[in-house]
Design a protein around this motif. Structure first.
Motif, PDB file in Angstrom:
ATOM      1  N   PHE A   1      51.664  -8.291  29.007  1.00 33.92           N
ATOM      2  CA  PHE A   1      52.138  -7.505  27.868  1.00 33.92           C
ATOM      3  C   PHE A   1      52.537  -8.391  26.694  1.00 33.92           C
ATOM      4  O   PHE A   1      52.243  -8.080  25.536  1.00 33.92           O
TER       5      PHE A   1
ATOM      6  N   TRP B   1      48.954   0.602  22.270  1.00 36.94           N
ATOM      7  CA  TRP B   1      49.039   1.541  23.378  1.00 36.94           C
ATOM      8  C   TRP B   1      48.375   1.039  24.661  1.00 36.94           C
ATOM      9  O   TRP B   1      48.865   1.361  25.756  1.00 36.94           O
TER      10      TRP B   1
ATOM     11  N   TRP C   1      51.030  -0.854  26.592  1.00 32.37           N
ATOM     12  CA  TRP C   1      52.029   0.014  27.209  1.00 32.37           C
ATOM     13  C   TRP C   1      51.461   0.740  28.427  1.00 32.37           C
ATOM     14  O   TRP C   1      52.131   0.862  29.457  1.00 32.37           O
ATOM     15  N   CYS C   2      50.225   1.210  28.325  1.00 34.15           N
ATOM     16  CA  CYS C   2      49.594   1.896  29.461  1.00 34.15           C
ATOM     17  C   CYS C   2      49.493   0.962  30.666  1.00 34.15           C
ATOM     18  O   CYS C   2      49.791   1.349  31.803  1.00 34.15           O
TER      19      CYS C   2
ATOM     20  N   ILE D   1      53.012  -0.013  32.312  1.00 31.05           N
ATOM     21  CA  ILE D   1      53.584   1.110  33.067  1.00 31.05           C
ATOM     22  C   ILE D   1      52.785   1.357  34.345  1.00 31.05           C
ATOM     23  O   ILE D   1      53.352   1.568  35.425  1.00 31.05           O
TER      24      ILE D   1
END
Length: 236
Positions: free
Chosen positions: A89, A97, A100-101, A104
């Motif tokens: 990250f 995005w 972030w995907c 997570i």
């Protein structure tokens, strides 16, 4: 040295993974990615030897006070999942995005997978991708694919954690172990070398990583497709 003391020393060896994870995290915070991966490779080596030692010295019998399996899972989550996800990250390999995907999917999916009591198959392989994100992310650092390729690979592997696709354990899966063990040792060597040269794209370690990674990722699935030879069944 008594059997109890040997068992205790194995537990303490497993616990050193927590120190290695902290050293890796400190390097990651300072964005010293090569140093971070070197610490993670050392942690991977420790994780590879403590299991056989634990079985050899019967730690569950000789030192049952400590739960070696739980200790191993805690260390594995740090070194296999949390720190590699942070590195992916923050490194810039993924932005916006997709980043972030991915982060997570890795941390959330992996904690659920680690709690799954069905993660092992009868032949001591893994049912589903075993959340070895440290290996995946290191290869991403080495080959630096486009963002959408990284996103696709991570999402595909995150989904694969919750399938019946088989992934070998290089030490405990009997079938093809004569090849799997050298491939694993080769992967560790190439990973360490790639990190040592700061992921130089001209390094020959890149090809060693690719070849060994493809084998380790697909060997179990191929075993599901190709049944063992009848003679091999009789020998076992």
């Amino acid at each position: 040295m008594t059997p109890r003391l040997k068992a205790l020393l194995v537990h303490l060896l497993t616990a050193t993974g927590s120190v290695l994870s902290m050293l890796a995290m400190l390097a990651a915070v300072e964005e010293k990615w090569s140093l971070m991966f070197l610490w993670l490779v050392v942690a991977l080596i420790v994780d590879g030897v403590d299991g056989p030692l634990a079985r050899r010295y019967h730690v569950k019998t000789n030192w049952p006070t400590y739960d070696g399996v739980l200790m191993d899972l805690i260390v594995d989550y740090l070194t296999y999942v949390f720190i590699p996800a942070f590195a992916l990250f923050k490194s810039g390999l993924l932005t916006g995005w997709p980043g972030w995907c991915v982060i997570i999917a890795i941390v959330y999916g992996s904690v659920v997978y680690f709690a799954d009591t069905r993660m092992k198959t009868k032949d001591n392989s893994f049912a589903g991708f075993p959340a070895c994100w440290n290996m995946v992310v290191l290869v991403m650092f080495a080959i630096k694919p486009p963002e959408m390729v990284i996103l696709f690979i991570v999402i595909a592997l995150a989904v694969a954690m919750f399938t019946n696709l088989k992934f070998i354990h290089p030490v405990r899966t009997d079938r093809w172990r004569a090849l799997s063990l050298p491939m694993t040792v080769g992967w560790v060597f190439f990973a360490g070398w790639a990190a040592w040269v700061d992921f130089d794209p001209k390094s020959w370690a890149l090809w060693g990583l690719i070849i060994s990674s493809v084998y380790l990722a697909t060997a179990g699935i191929v075993q599901q497709i190709v049944p063992p030879h009848p003679l091999a069944r009789r020998i076992r």
